[in-house]
Enzyme design. Sequence first.
Site, short mmCIF file in Angstrom:
data_model
loop_
_atom_site.label_atom_id
_atom_site.label_comp_id
_atom_site.label_asym_id
_atom_site.label_seq_id
_atom_site.Cartn_x
_atom_site.Cartn_y
_atom_site.Cartn_z
N SER A 238 -3.56 5.19 6.18
CA SER A 238 -3.86 5.68 7.53
C SER A 238 -3.91 4.53 8.51
O SER A 238 -4.05 3.37 8.13
CB SER A 238 -5.22 6.39 7.50
OG SER A 238 -5.64 6.73 8.80
N SER A 239 -3.81 4.87 9.79
CA SER A 239 -4.00 3.87 10.85
C SER A 239 -5.32 4.09 11.59
O SER A 239 -5.63 3.37 12.54
CB SER A 239 -2.85 3.94 11.87
OG SER A 239 -1.62 3.75 11.23
N THR B 145 -4.80 14.21 16.39
CA THR B 145 -5.92 13.50 15.75
C THR B 145 -7.01 13.38 16.81
O THR B 145 -6.79 13.70 17.97
CB THR B 145 -5.46 12.14 15.20
OG1 THR B 145 -4.46 12.37 14.22
CG2 THR B 145 -6.57 11.31 14.59
O1 DON Z 1 -4.03 8.71 9.52
C1 DON Z 1 -3.17 8.40 10.33
O2 DON Z 1 -2.88 7.25 10.61
C2 DON Z 1 -2.42 9.51 11.04
N1 DON Z 1 -2.42 10.70 10.26
C3 DON Z 1 -3.04 9.71 12.40
C4 DON Z 1 -2.25 10.68 13.21
C5 DON Z 1 -2.50 10.61 14.65
O3 DON Z 1 -3.27 9.83 15.16
C6 DON Z 1 -1.72 11.55 15.46
N2 DON Z 1 -1.90 11.33 16.79
N3 DON Z 1 -2.07 11.09 17.83
#
Ligand code: DON
Length: 551
Positions: free
Chosen positions: A431-432, A360
Amino acid sequence: MVLLFAFIASAQAQFKTPSASAVASAHPIATAAGHETLAAGGNAFDAAIAVSATLAVVEPAGSGIGGGGFWLLHRAKDNFQTMVDGRERAPLAAQRDMYLDNNGTIIKGLSMTGPLAAGIPGEPAALVHIAEKYGRLPLSKSLAPAIRVARDGFAVDERYRKLAGFRLKQMQKDSETAAIFLHNNEAPAVGHIIKQTDLASTLEAIATSGRAGFYSGEVAKKLVEGVRKAGGIWSQQDLDQYQVVERQPIYGEYNGIRITSAAPPSSGGIALVTMLNILSGFDLDKMDETTRTHTIVEAMRRAYRDRAEFLGDPDFIDIPTDKLSHPFYADGLRNSIRLDRATASNNLPGVVQNSAGQDTTHFSILDQEGNRVAATLSINYPFGATFTPAGTGVLLNNEMDDFSAKPGTPNAYGLVGAEANAIAPGKRPLSSMSPTFLETNDRLAILGTPGGSRIITMVLLGALEFSANKPVTDWVSRDRFHHQFLPDSIQFETGTLTETQQQQLKSLGHELKAINRKYGNMQAILWHKASNQVAAASDPRGNGTADIYKH
Ligand code: DON
């Protein structure tokens, strides 16, 4: 007297526009694309389009036009703020139990790898939306840096090599993905040049035809055909129906700081505000380090319990946002905290979670008019679903794994969810991602980070640094710890807690889990409005750059 006060007030007047613009992103080429766009007369929103699209090219493990994200915007001229929700949606043929076998057991990998793992991408629609509604430049200008880099290529760095190694087996399963992102079917060496001519053409189609360049016509046809040929369930109707949604951000207040953060379908803003509301009843500065860590952990535990129980796509479920972000509600949560003992998560009513977080991306932008963007974008796991429909260059996300495939069973980040985040056709997974602004009378912060379920606690720790008036370099580099209700343990980066602190926390009843590596990749900007200084910083854990420009 009145006059004297008036004089003092005006002597402390804040600068209305910053002395410089700033871009902080996870890749130097993306930061440069932001600058190039500002220099060409674009505003922060045009620069955000350029940075997003360039990150899609040079940091394909993290985000891309096969994925989605949240763009938090602040328009200076009228102080308007909004969150552009370009989160992926579940395909219309998705089913609640699509990742379960006949016995109701999760089929391993199905929500992680291959076309069934992919939600309908939102980033292309979001970029077009931002250009049309907030930008000043045509897409042909703001997408130009990304198109150029896709065509000419970029050099693989150590981070890319490592992440490709991490997903190597899955990437090798799709010849198109392997041909573009691997070299001789192996993780490419540092310095190897990756060219993406199909992606350049797809970006060009978006530059020329806007939304139709991706969601209809040739590209759309190839996307749907590619997905279906490999066992996926997308249809043209899915692409036709995809809509960006503008949502009112989540607001809160902590020690005189105005918080603006991501709204559902992100859990970030609500959890951040809940944690800060809880913490506002403590004098953290007066506590010894162990009690301080313990108290912050207890706030994290309670906010993540609520995340699991109440949060999901607001277009599908009713979220008690006002209650969860209300200071009175936090008073109740705070009252259940004991300073001399950890609360076992089992003793808190509720369901839930765990974590990882390899990819991400986040970037922050401030332009000289005072427009701001905080954006966190994702294809979820490194290299997403490791699946690229032939001829498109579009590496698809595996954001479907952010749903709760089976209530109570953890996803890739150990997050457990409930009904609120169950799969449904057209629904957005919870999501976070937490792009955030923090503002006092004399200071403004723009920040965010990747990191799966740990994103929200990283932003919390960053906010506490801002509150303590620390420099921006401290927010991005500080040692990190995390608690997410379930599993019931404090996760911490190497070097974060001394041996003594670890012992003390254990004696309070905490379980500790050393992560044995660093996590996160925060990108942050500080505008000190009183002195009109602009500063920016990139997390030393990543390869990003933060640059300040005067035009
Ligand atoms: O939307 C979310 O919370 C996750 N798909 C975010 C994934 C993420 O941050 C991966 N990595 N470091």
